[in-house]
Enzyme design. Structure first.
Site, PDB file in Angstrom:
ATOM      1  CB  SER A 145      -0.772   0.210   1.080  1.00  0.00           C
ATOM      2  OG  SER A 145      -1.703   1.169   1.305  1.00  0.00           O
ATOM      3  CE1 TYR A 159      -0.093   5.102  -5.497  1.00  0.00           C
ATOM      4  CE2 TYR A 159       0.377   6.499  -3.673  1.00  0.00           C
ATOM      5  CZ  TYR A 159       0.753   5.328  -4.532  1.00  0.00           C
ATOM      6  OH  TYR A 159       1.739   4.621  -3.653  1.00  0.00           O
ATOM      7  CE  LYS A 163      -0.102   1.686  -3.866  1.00  0.00           C
ATOM      8  NZ  LYS A 163       0.257   0.667  -4.079  1.00  0.00           N
TER       9      LYS A 163
HETATM   10  N1  LIG Z   1       8.464   4.779  -4.455  1.00  0.00           N
HETATM   11  C1  LIG Z   1       7.772   5.251  -3.441  1.00  0.00           C
HETATM   12  O1  LIG Z   1       7.881   6.543  -3.027  1.00  0.00           O
HETATM   13  C2  LIG Z   1       6.478   4.568  -3.081  1.00  0.00           C
HETATM   14  C3  LIG Z   1       5.899   5.090  -1.710  1.00  0.00           C
HETATM   15  C4  LIG Z   1       4.982   4.042  -1.364  1.00  0.00           C
HETATM   16  C5  LIG Z   1       4.198   3.226  -1.888  1.00  0.00           C
HETATM   17  N2  LIG Z   1       4.880   2.769  -2.856  1.00  0.00           N
HETATM   18  C6  LIG Z   1       4.282   1.539  -3.924  1.00  0.00           C
HETATM   19  O2  LIG Z   1       5.364   0.574  -4.060  1.00  0.00           O
HETATM   20  C7  LIG Z   1       4.851  -0.068  -5.175  1.00  0.00           C
HETATM   21  C8  LIG Z   1       6.434  -0.203  -5.979  1.00  0.00           C
HETATM   22  O3  LIG Z   1       6.717   1.204  -6.329  1.00  0.00           O
HETATM   23  P1  LIG Z   1       8.034   1.534  -6.773  1.00  0.00           P
HETATM   24  O4  LIG Z   1       8.595   2.940  -6.175  1.00  0.00           O
HETATM   25  O5  LIG Z   1       9.050   0.072  -6.491  1.00  0.00           O
HETATM   26  O6  LIG Z   1       8.065   1.612  -8.299  1.00  0.00           O
HETATM   27  P2  LIG Z   1       8.889   1.283  -9.580  1.00  0.00           P
HETATM   28  O7  LIG Z   1      10.461   1.394  -9.284  1.00  0.00           O
HETATM   29  O8  LIG Z   1       8.682   2.468 -10.669  1.00  0.00           O
HETATM   30  O9  LIG Z   1       8.490  -0.034  -9.873  1.00  0.00           O
HETATM   31  C9  LIG Z   1       7.176  -0.236 -10.343  1.00  0.00           C
HETATM   32  C10 LIG Z   1       7.018  -1.878 -10.822  1.00  0.00           C
HETATM   33  O10 LIG Z   1       5.628  -1.877 -11.227  1.00  0.00           O
HETATM   34  C11 LIG Z   1       5.574  -2.591 -12.464  1.00  0.00           C
HETATM   35  N3  LIG Z   1       4.330  -1.900 -12.876  1.00  0.00           N
HETATM   36  C12 LIG Z   1       3.757  -0.734 -13.094  1.00  0.00           C
HETATM   37  N4  LIG Z   1       2.623  -0.876 -13.719  1.00  0.00           N
HETATM   38  C13 LIG Z   1       2.399  -2.234 -13.899  1.00  0.00           C
HETATM   39  C14 LIG Z   1       1.132  -2.695 -14.466  1.00  0.00           C
HETATM   40  N5  LIG Z   1       0.156  -2.367 -14.800  1.00  0.00           N
HETATM   41  N6  LIG Z   1       1.387  -4.320 -14.647  1.00  0.00           N
HETATM   42  C15 LIG Z   1       2.336  -5.101 -14.190  1.00  0.00           C
HETATM   43  N7  LIG Z   1       3.493  -4.207 -13.825  1.00  0.00           N
HETATM   44  C16 LIG Z   1       3.444  -2.978 -13.521  1.00  0.00           C
HETATM   45  C17 LIG Z   1       6.807  -1.601 -13.253  1.00  0.00           C
HETATM   46  O11 LIG Z   1       7.175  -2.314 -14.272  1.00  0.00           O
HETATM   47  P3  LIG Z   1       6.449  -1.842 -15.811  1.00  0.00           P
HETATM   48  O12 LIG Z   1       6.154  -0.466 -15.805  1.00  0.00           O
HETATM   49  O13 LIG Z   1       7.589  -2.255 -16.905  1.00  0.00           O
HETATM   50  O14 LIG Z   1       5.124  -2.616 -15.949  1.00  0.00           O
HETATM   51  C18 LIG Z   1       7.723  -1.715 -12.091  1.00  0.00           C
HETATM   52  O15 LIG Z   1       8.136  -3.250 -12.166  1.00  0.00           O
HETATM   53  C19 LIG Z   1       4.040   0.586  -5.796  1.00  0.00           C
HETATM   54  O16 LIG Z   1       2.788  -0.138  -5.583  1.00  0.00           O
HETATM   55  C20 LIG Z   1       3.891   1.947  -5.173  1.00  0.00           C
HETATM   56  O17 LIG Z   1       2.628   2.503  -5.308  1.00  0.00           O
HETATM   57  C21 LIG Z   1       5.844   3.320  -3.777  1.00  0.00           C
END
Ligand SMILES: NC(=O)c1ccc[n+]([C@@H]2O[C@H](COP(=O)([O-])OP(=O)(O)OC[C@H]3O[C@@H](n4cnc5c(N)ncnc54)[C@H](OP(=O)(O)O)[C@@H]3O)[C@@H](O)[C@H]2O)c1
Length: 276
Positions: A145, A159, A163
């Site tokens: 989340s 968003y 979440k």
């Molecule tokens: N970074 C932050 O600050 C943060 C904070 C709180 C929560 N989160 C959550 O943590 C999770 C991971 O985020 P991250 O920061 O690690 O982002 P990231 O580095 O951009 O990685 C996102 C991953 O999800 C995949 N993805 C995105 N859309 C997709 C879809 N429709 N189908 C299949 N795969 C998909 C991407 O690959 P492709 O684009 O090639 O599909 C990539 O592998 C997310 O749910 C995000 O909302 C992130």
């Protein structure tokens, strides 16, 4: 169980980048079979290659699929189980995206996309793996989340609800699946230094940036360590830092205090020009 046991077959959506990839790496180092799902084939292949350097290459598999597409993700799960010769023992649903913006300026499409990917993307993969886990009477499912799933933040009207929905889903599943022998966890990361955050920052209104203040993003590795520890200890709430830990436990007390401070920051930005 508190020791570093191997975890069998681990499936990671969003495993080609950021939090998903960092978690997959840790688990591959622990000797798990690791399967990755994401859309972009190039990044997926690069991630699988990287993991093959820390695991037995035969233990790493990947399939491109859009998690918002129920059929595609169900097929990917079945193919990965077949290729790894083992059903999914641990699911980490990390695929997701964030698109901030002011409520009045976001398109209907963005509201739908957040729900499609962040919520239904989590639901579809859970629907694909949970029946088998229930039959076997074991397994672990963890969904990512966000701190934006713990409180409403300026600029996250698309968003945040997605979440919050992930959190609600995992709360119900915890109640239903724990008696079936399945561990259910939900992760609440703060800002994490990943490609998603870099993209998100491009869209943040000035007010959202002011609310975030000068808090430094944490590394994806820190979130990955919290996830692995959460799985080992069968924790429901997985909070990688002190702020989200406090908020997840004392939200009803802390939220009004935080809102007061955040509202003050928003007023300050708007005084100096709301469209900055
Ligand atoms: N970074 C932050 O600050 C943060 C904070 C709180 C929560 N989160 C959550 O943590 C999770 C991971 O985020 P991250 O920061 O690690 O982002 P990231 O580095 O951009 O990685 C996102 C991953 O999800 C995949 N993805 C995105 N859309 C997709 C879809 N429709 N189908 C299949 N795969 C998909 C991407 O690959 P492709 O684009 O090639 O599909 C990539 O592998 C997310 O749910 C995000 O909302 C992130």
């Amino acid at each position: 169980m508190r020791e570093t046991r191997t975890l069998g077959h681990v499936m990671v959506t969003g495993g080609s980048s950021g939090i998903g990839l960092a978690t997959a790496r840790l688990l591959a180092q622990r000797g798990a079979k690791v399967s990755l799902i994401a859309r972009g084939e190039e990044r997926l292949a690069a991630a699988a290659k990287e993991l093959s350097a820390v695991a037995r290459p035969a233990d790493v598999a990947a399939r491109p699929a859009d998690v918002a597409d129920r059929e595609a993700v169900t097929r990917a799960v079945a193919e990965l189980e077949e290729e790894q010769g083992q059903p999914c023992d641990v699911l980490i649903s990390s695929a997701g995206l964030a698109r901030p913006g002011r409520f009045l300026e976001l398109s209907d499409e963005v509201f739908r996309q957040m729900i499609d990917v962040d919520y239904f993307g989590t639901l579809h993969v859970l629907r694909a793996v949970v029946p088998g886990m229930v039959e076997r009477g074991r397994g672990s499912v963890v969904a990512v989340s966000s701190a934006a799933g713990l409180l409403g933040i300026y600029g996250y009207s698309a968003y945040g609800p997605a979440k919050f929905a992930v959190r609600g889903l995992m709360e119900s599943l915890r109640a239903e699946l724990t008696p079936c022998g399945i561990h259910v966890g939900v992760v609440f990361p703060p800002d994490v230094d990943t490609p998603q955050l870099a993209e998100e920052n491009r869209w943040k209104p000035a007010e959202t940036r002011a609310v975030g203040g000068t808090i430094k993003p944490i590394p994806a590795q820190q979130v990955a360590q919290a996830i692995v520890k959460g799985i080992d200890r069968r924790r429901f709430l997985i909070c990688p830092d002190l702020g989200t830990r406090a908020l997840s436990r004392f939200g009803s007390v802390l939220t009004p205090l935080l809102n007061r401070e955040f509202d003050r920051r928003v007023r300050a930005v708007r005084k100096s020009g709301p469209n900055s």
